[in-house]
Design an enzyme around this catalytic site. Structure first.
Site, PDB file in Angstrom:
ATOM      1  N   HIS A   1       0.748  -1.194   0.033  1.00 47.42           N
ATOM      2  CA  HIS A   1      -0.173  -0.079  -0.097  1.00 47.42           C
ATOM      3  C   HIS A   1       0.805   1.231  -0.128  1.00 47.42           C
ATOM      4  O   HIS A   1       1.949   1.161   0.482  1.00 47.42           O
ATOM      5  CB  HIS A   1      -0.898   0.170   1.281  1.00 47.42           C
ATOM      6  CG  HIS A   1      -0.237  -0.304   2.519  1.00 47.42           C
ATOM      7  ND1 HIS A   1      -0.030  -1.423   3.159  1.00 47.42           N
ATOM      8  CD2 HIS A   1       0.113   0.548   3.481  1.00 47.42           C
ATOM      9  CE1 HIS A   1       0.650  -1.479   4.076  1.00 47.42           C
ATOM     10  NE2 HIS A   1       0.568  -0.152   4.504  1.00 47.42           N
TER      11      HIS A   1
ATOM     12  N   CYS B   1       1.513   1.850  12.171  1.00 47.50           N
ATOM     13  CA  CYS B   1       2.482   1.597  11.340  1.00 47.50           C
ATOM     14  C   CYS B   1       2.615   2.730  10.475  1.00 47.50           C
ATOM     15  O   CYS B   1       2.097   3.955  10.680  1.00 47.50           O
ATOM     16  CB  CYS B   1       1.918   0.665  10.528  1.00 47.50           C
ATOM     17  SG  CYS B   1       0.630   1.097   9.227  1.00 47.50           S
TER      18      CYS B   1
END
Length: 642
Positions: free
Chosen positions: A67, A192
């Site tokens: 991503h 993250c």
């Protein structure tokens, strides 16, 4: 918003053909590009690989979620794909990936999009759901499965919210999941770097496992929308332990005195039971926010001294760079205008005031020193570090003195924390607002005042004299080294070390006037330009998509953005890095052979006119780029051979 609003059928790949990680990423990006969901394939690919470099998005359990959030994305999209053969995606559990979700989020992604992506991440914790996905045959079946699952999740969420409201009405403790009759309670934070997928997958994995274990848990997420479900002081106080499953910095001072287990976010996804048990049993070091040390020895691997110094130095450099780039470019523009309008022109004076020694450049060393100190001693060290750096600027200690002042201030604050640890509890509140600032500034300032000027002033003067009097041969060797370092890791430690050295020389230079800056800028421009040339003149060695990506590297290279070559280096490190290092070293060496000075810290071709030998600077870059391009082009195998 439904997940299927982002997971459009036109982009789905029901039988992924790729057999390698790079091939899978290429195939997924090609689907995005074909549907018009991205506008810059090269930039998007670069950001995908940048995220992969931080940690693999092959999260295990047969799932991969590459991503990126970037301006290269036109519209938030999730590409679903599945592979019957499986792909070695360097997954965290070592197993092949068979289900893929490539998430493309635009820079200005709306909160609705981000919440939808978070909802998708949570669904992937359910192994039964993944098994059903693998059995789908058409995009319609995939969409129907997701719609049904999301409806089920939303119903469960509504029921949970109703239960929570009822609990509030009865003034019962706000604990999200677990056994209400149990006093087993832990808190967690997940985060993250991009905050799109892993953050929420770790949250759901921890909640799901805690429910199975009958343990109460509260999880705070640090995603793209910022911190959500923020832990309260009472919850932290009641918790038996704290789990921080994060790959980026989170607010830690609130956990002072608690057992804190700090792990990568991937452990929150893969090892939730282990983390919860350790937190419950107190099998974690006691966190001390003021550097008092842990009550028990951590079982995790300690950071090496070299890594710690590098981390602290990079914290200073990363905060200094905006001042370098912003001030440097304005200063460079003022030099251009000065040649046409004269030194007394109001525009020239304005630009030089904003960018120069009384503007942005005046802050370079104080900011560097302050944030080095803050990395070591936290916020109490910021002010002593900045003042120490400013004192270095105002003396002869210069850049080296500023570096040393930052490290000095950081460790002075750590010393004070240990020295004042025995004070009565009643004085605890005075430490951060009175004792650390006053004594930290006094001690660090006195050392800088009495010792730094003679020591670092002498070193600084010697360094400038050496650079001013370098023979041609020695200067060329230094240029070769600095230029080559710019291409070793293209934005990593070697690249940053070379750039930091040249900035130090640049800010402290007498007559050097940007000599080393010319070497590093030439070395940094070569890799993307070499890639662009190789993809143009050796077309049979690159795929069509690589050739298209190569074109953007012309612009990136000319702009001194070395990172444009990263996707190519990631795909073929030996050939790309070796060829680029050779060309960058040659370009850097040539700038010194021709005695080129470039009084601007950034800008590439747009500031080349400021060089004392502008055409020779461009020629050095061109020679290095052509050499690298030919080495790469001749070394790479043709597509047929592949």
């Amino acid at each position: 918003m439904r997940i299927t609003d982002l997971m459009i059928k036109e982009t789905m790949i029901m039988d992924l053909q790729a057999t390698t990680k790079d091939g899978a990423i290429e195939e997924l990006i090609a689907s995005l590009e074909a549907s018009g969901r991205i506008n810059d394939r090269a930039l998007f690919k670069e950001m995908i690989y940048k995220r992969e470099a931080e940690s693999s998005t092959g999260i295990g359990g047969g799932i991969a979620m590459p991503h990126a959030k970037t301006k290269a994305v036109n519209e938030a999209t999730v590409v679903f794909a599945k592979s019957s053969k499986g792909v070695d995606f360097e997954s965290l559990d070592g197993e092949s990936a068979k289900v893929f979700f490539m998430i493309a989020a635009p820079e200005g992604a709306a909160n609705t999009h981000l919440r939808t992506l978070a909802a998708l991440s949570r669904l992937l914790i359910d192994t039964d759901f993944i098994d059903k996905l693998m059995k789908t045959q058409t995009p319609d079946e995939v969409s129907e499965l997701f719609d049904a699952k999301q409806a089920e999740e939303e119903a469960a969420k509504e029921a949970k919210e109703a239960k929570k409201e009822a609990a509030k009405a009865q003034k019962t403790p706000d604990v999200i999941v677990g056994n209400p009759n149990s006093d087993e309670f832990v808190v967690a934070v997940t985060a993250c770097p991009t905050g799109i997928a892993h953050t929420f997958m770790a949250e759901d994995a921890l909640i799901k496992k805690a429910t199975e274990m009958g343990v109460n848990i509260r999880v705070e997420t640090n995603g793209s929308e910022g911190a959500q479900n923020v832990l309260t002081a009472d919850e932290i106080r009641r918790a038996k332990g704290v789990i921080v499953a994060a790959d980026k910095k989170v607010e830690m001072a609130r956990f002072d005195g608690k057992p804190v287990l700090q792990r990568p976010v991937s452990d929150g996804i893969r090892k939730p039971e282990e983390l919860i048990r350790k937190a419950l049993n107190g099998d974690a070091p006691i966190y001390r926010s003021e550097g008092k040390g842990n009550a028990q020895e951590t079982k995790e691997e300690k950071t090496s001294v070299g890594s710690k110094i590098y981390k602290d130095l990079m914290n200073g450099i990363s905060h200094m760079l905006p001042f370098v780039v912003g001030g440097g470019i304005l200063l460079a523009i003022s030099f251009l205008f000065e040649q046409v309008l004269g030194a007394e022109n109001p525009i020239v004076k304005l630009l030089q005031t904003i960018g120069g020694g009384t503007g942005a450049f005046h802050f370079l060393i104080p900011i560097l020193a302050g944030f080095i100190a803050m990395s070591i001693g936290d916020r109490p060290a910021l002010m002593p570090g900045m003042v120490g750096g400013l004192m270095a600027v105002n003396s002869n200690a210069g850049f080296l003195g500023g570096l040393a002042a930052g490290f000095l201030a950081g460790y002075v604050v750590i010393f004070l924390r240990k020295a004042l640890a025995g004070l009565p509890k009643a004085l605890e509140g005075l430490k951060p607002i009175l004792l650390y600032p006053v004594f930290g500034l006094l001690i660090a300032g006195a050392i800088v005042f009495y010792l730094f000027d003679p020591i670092f002033g002498g070193i600084n003067t010697w360094l400038v004299n050496v650079l001013n009097n370098l023979g041609t041969g020695n200067a060329v060797i230094l240029g070769l080294i600095l230029g080559g370092m710019m291409a070793i890791d293209m934005g990593g430690p070697f690249n940053k070390a070379a750039y930091a050295f040249s900035i130090g020389v640049f800010t402290s230079s007498g007559n050097t006037n940007g000599a080393m800056m010319a070497a590093v800028m030439a070395g940094g421009m070569v890799p993307p330009l070499a890639i662009a040339l190789a993809t143009t003149f050796f077309k049979n060695k690159f795929t069509e998509q690589e050739r298209k990506s190569g074109l953007t590297n012309y612009v990136l290279g000319l702009s001194f953005i070395t990172e444009g070559a990263i996707p190519f280096a990631a795909a073929d490190p030996l050939r790309v890095l070796t060829s680029c290092i050779v060309g960058s070293a040659i370009a850097g060496g040539l700038t010194q052979f021709w005695q080129i000075n470039l009084p601007a810290p950034h800008g590439g071709i747009f500031v080349a006119a400021l060089a004392n030998h502008a055409l020779l600077f461009l020629l050095a870059v061109a020679i290095g780029s052509v050499i690298s391009a030919f080495i790469l082009g001749l070394w790479k195998k043709t597509l047929a051979a592949k």
